[in-house]
Design a protein around this motif. Sequence first.
Motif, short mmCIF file in Angstrom:
data_model
loop_
_atom_site.label_atom_id
_atom_site.label_comp_id
_atom_site.label_asym_id
_atom_site.label_seq_id
_atom_site.Cartn_x
_atom_site.Cartn_y
_atom_site.Cartn_z
N LYS A 165 0.82 -1.22 0.00
CA LYS A 165 0.00 0.00 0.00
C LYS A 165 0.86 1.29 0.00
O LYS A 165 0.60 2.23 0.73
N LEU A 166 1.90 1.26 -0.83
CA LEU A 166 2.79 2.41 -0.94
C LEU A 166 2.24 3.43 -1.94
O LEU A 166 1.87 3.07 -3.05
N ASN A 167 2.17 4.69 -1.52
CA ASN A 167 1.76 5.82 -2.36
C ASN A 167 0.30 5.75 -2.84
O ASN A 167 -0.04 6.35 -3.87
N VAL A 168 -0.55 5.06 -2.08
CA VAL A 168 -1.99 5.04 -2.42
C VAL A 168 -2.52 6.47 -2.40
O VAL A 168 -3.28 6.88 -3.29
N ASP A 169 -2.10 7.25 -1.38
CA ASP A 169 -2.58 8.64 -1.27
C ASP A 169 -2.14 9.48 -2.47
O ASP A 169 -2.90 10.32 -2.96
N LYS A 170 -0.91 9.22 -2.97
CA LYS A 170 -0.42 9.99 -4.13
C LYS A 170 -1.22 9.67 -5.39
O LYS A 170 -1.48 10.55 -6.21
N VAL A 171 -1.58 8.39 -5.54
CA VAL A 171 -2.39 8.01 -6.71
C VAL A 171 -3.76 8.67 -6.61
O VAL A 171 -4.26 9.25 -7.58
N TRP A 172 -4.37 8.64 -5.42
CA TRP A 172 -5.69 9.29 -5.25
C TRP A 172 -5.59 10.79 -5.49
O TRP A 172 -6.50 11.40 -6.07
N GLU A 173 -4.48 11.38 -5.04
CA GLU A 173 -4.26 12.82 -5.26
C GLU A 173 -4.26 13.13 -6.75
O GLU A 173 -4.89 14.09 -7.21
N LYS A 174 -3.56 12.28 -7.51
CA LYS A 174 -3.48 12.48 -8.96
C LYS A 174 -4.85 12.29 -9.61
O LYS A 174 -5.26 13.10 -10.45
N LEU A 175 -5.57 11.22 -9.20
CA LEU A 175 -6.90 11.00 -9.76
C LEU A 175 -7.82 12.14 -9.39
O LEU A 175 -8.63 12.62 -10.21
N GLY A 176 -7.70 12.63 -8.15
CA GLY A 176 -8.52 13.77 -7.70
C GLY A 176 -8.25 15.02 -8.53
O GLY A 176 -9.18 15.75 -8.90
N SER A 177 -6.97 15.25 -8.87
CA SER A 177 -6.64 16.43 -9.67
C SER A 177 -7.22 16.31 -11.08
O SER A 177 -7.63 17.31 -11.67
N ILE A 178 -7.26 15.09 -11.62
CA ILE A 178 -7.87 14.88 -12.94
C ILE A 178 -9.37 15.20 -12.87
O ILE A 178 -9.91 15.90 -13.73
N LEU A 179 -10.03 14.70 -11.83
CA LEU A 179 -11.48 14.93 -11.68
C LEU A 179 -11.79 16.41 -11.48
O LEU A 179 -12.76 16.92 -12.02
N GLU A 180 -10.93 17.09 -10.72
CA GLU A 180 -11.16 18.53 -10.49
C GLU A 180 -11.03 19.34 -11.78
O GLU A 180 -11.77 20.28 -12.00
N LEU A 181 -10.09 18.93 -12.63
CA LEU A 181 -9.91 19.63 -13.91
C LEU A 181 -11.15 19.54 -14.78
O LEU A 181 -11.45 20.43 -15.56
N VAL A 182 -11.88 18.43 -14.63
CA VAL A 182 -13.04 18.19 -15.50
C VAL A 182 -14.26 18.93 -14.98
O VAL A 182 -15.09 19.39 -15.74
N GLU A 183 -14.36 19.06 -13.66
CA GLU A 183 -15.58 19.66 -13.06
C GLU A 183 -15.76 21.09 -13.47
O GLU A 183 -14.81 21.81 -13.70
#
Length: 197
Positions: free
Chosen positions: A179-197
């Motif tokens: 479970k290494l860097n799970v938070d970093k992956v979510w951060e990246k996915l979150g930034s993608i979703l925010e760009l779309v909103e």
Amino acid sequence: MKIKKVELESVAAKPNQYPEEGLVEIALAGRSNVGKSSLINTLINRNNFARTSSQPGKTQTINFYNINGEFRIVDLPGYGYAKVSMADRQRWANMIETYLTSRKSLKEVVLLLDIRHEPGEHDKMMYDWIKSFGYSGYIIATKADKISKGQWQKHAGIIKKKLEVSNTDLIIPFSAAKKLNVDKVWEKLGSILELVE
């Protein structure tokens, strides 16, 4: 991200089996056995929701995972597995290409690579294809627990050079097992979703 609900919304081999357009989709591409299902299971904190297989080449469909009714993670068939017939490989390539070129809801394609190995010819082709369609070129470098943390930068550098990645920040070392860097992956996915909103 707090995971309230996860649903395998559709298992598709052709466009008429895709779920309705509308929710933002982030697709995962990568070689067979690179760990796409393990990544999904780790992100949603479920052990066997996305089926993992010890036999590469088992995922022969495009699997749409609905997360919280808010967006979808889309698991594409793995490529580059030698023991699969040429006809099957061509069918999967066509399946992937049809989805990637026709899907309006698709906002990002993330490439998964095994951090331990230099990217191969199929990886280079896939990455070039992803970039040619204007996607960011994010890479999740899986199985990072198999090498020491001190080696991450060196291996990320090999990936960057081989695929001509513009910025090492686009490469995220990751391990489902630890479970290494799970938070970093979510951060990246979150930034993608925010760009779309």
